[in-house]
Design an enzyme around this catalytic site. Structure first.
Site, short mmCIF file in Angstrom:
data_model
loop_
_atom_site.label_atom_id
_atom_site.label_comp_id
_atom_site.label_asym_id
_atom_site.label_seq_id
_atom_site.Cartn_x
_atom_site.Cartn_y
_atom_site.Cartn_z
CE1 TYR A 79 4.34 -3.82 12.60
CE2 TYR A 79 3.14 -2.23 13.93
CZ TYR A 79 3.81 -2.54 12.77
OH TYR A 79 3.98 -1.60 11.80
CB ALA A 108 6.94 -4.65 7.94
CB SER A 158 4.66 1.20 14.34
OG SER A 158 3.32 1.17 14.79
N GLY A 196 -6.31 -5.53 24.78
CA GLY A 196 -5.05 -4.96 24.31
C GLY A 196 -5.19 -3.80 23.37
CG ASP A 197 -8.26 -2.79 20.19
OD1 ASP A 197 -7.29 -3.34 19.64
OD2 ASP A 197 -9.37 -2.66 19.66
CG PHE A 239 -1.59 1.27 1.53
CD1 PHE A 239 -2.24 2.01 0.55
CD2 PHE A 239 -1.55 1.78 2.81
CE1 PHE A 239 -2.83 3.23 0.84
CE2 PHE A 239 -2.14 2.98 3.12
CZ PHE A 239 -2.78 3.72 2.14
#
Length: 304
Positions: free
Chosen positions: A140, A74, A116, A272-273, A12
């Site tokens: 991640y 990734a 990130s 975990g959000d 993307f």
């Protein structure tokens, strides 16, 4: 002048970057295993090498005659990284180390790569700035933080120029809503077109800092420019400095798109959000000399 190596260039963000590089007359070699990227996205002028960034000999070959690297390859699905710890770790951290080491061996070629916002973990309602102590809560995020450390260390040990850009929530044209990596905006747009309801995990009041892919590409290019001016280990956010709740995001799409509002269903919150995420854009402006030019409303209007 040599070519640029873009790993993950059929993905993307990658294919937008490749188009920008070709558009200014630069040569581009793309290294992509096509597990998530699509070859048909790439212009004919880009040379595609199908393979794995963990293959040191293949990476070294792609770097012959290169002027620098944009390392975008990734596994970016947080869920997949949690389910396949070793597989994702090999791609995200070991793959980055392979690229960094190959760039060092090729004569300290500059490497720009996306980190990130996940490295910050759950910062509550604080604005995430680069001087905050990182505290990732996902594999991640932990791997991305490890990439940052290795880039900084290799600059200190060998003088390798690196730039780690902490991307917040990226959206824009060409994002596949059916991909496991798709962001919420791509899914919301697909729901509107298909007449499906949005499904929100929790109350929908969680907030995100959405940055348009064109602004991300500008940041990647600017980071290479800064490394050319002064080799260093650069680290900064790529964000707008503004956040919006998912409920407000859905309402904005309804207002811009017209017609009946898309129904919303609420499911259970995901463990975990992160509840809130907003970045500080101050260092981005100071280090890269730019700010995100596209507001969420403008970016959404272009996608409708």
């Amino acid at each position: 002048m040599g070519h640029w190596l873009v790993t993950g260039g059929a993905g993307f963000i990658g294919h937008h970057l490749v188009q920008a590089l070709l558009g200014r007359g630069d040569g581009v070699v793309v290294l992509d295993d096509l597990s998530a990227g699509r070859a048909e996205r790439l212009p004919a002028e880009a040379r595609l090498v199908t393979g794995d960034v963990q293959d040191a000999a293949l990476v070294a070959g792609c770097l012959r005659g290169a002027r620098g690297v944009f390392h975008l390859a990734a596994i970016v699905s947080v869920e997949r990284c949690a389910q396949d710890l070793l597989g994702a770790h090999r791609v995200n951290l070991a793959g980055t180390l392979t690229v960094l080491d190959a760039a060092r061996r090729a004569g300290n070629l500059p490497v720009v790569f996306p980190s990130s916002a996940a490295v910050y973990g759950d910062a509550g309602e604080r604005t995430c700035a680069e001087d905050m102590a990182p505290a990732p809560i996902s594999p991640y995020g932990a791997d991305k933080l490890g990439c940052e450390h290795h880039a900084r260390i290799l600059h200190g040990l060998h003088g390798l120029p690196t730039a780690a850009l902490r991307l917040f929530n990226v959206y824009g044209p060409g994002q596949d809503p059916h991909s496991p990596y798709a962001g919420v905006i791509a899914r919301f747009l697909d729901n509107r077109r298909a007449g499906r309801p949005h499904v929100l995990h929790g109350d929908g009041l969680q907030t995100r800092d959405f940055v348009e892919v064109g602004d991300v590409v500008r940041a990647l290019l600017a980071a290479q420019d800064r490394l050319a001016e002064k080799p260093r280990a650069l680290l900064c956010n790529v964000c707008t400095g503004r956040s919006i709740s998912l409920l407000d995001l859905a309402a904005t799409l309804d207002r811009l798109g017209g017609g009946a509002p898309t129904p919303i269903r609420h499911g259970p919150a995901r463990p975990g959000d992160i509840r809130h995420s907003r970045g500080s854009a101050a260092r981005m402006e100071a280090s890269l000399g730019l700010r995100a030019a596209t507001t969420v409303e403008t970016g959404l209007a272009r996608l409708l």
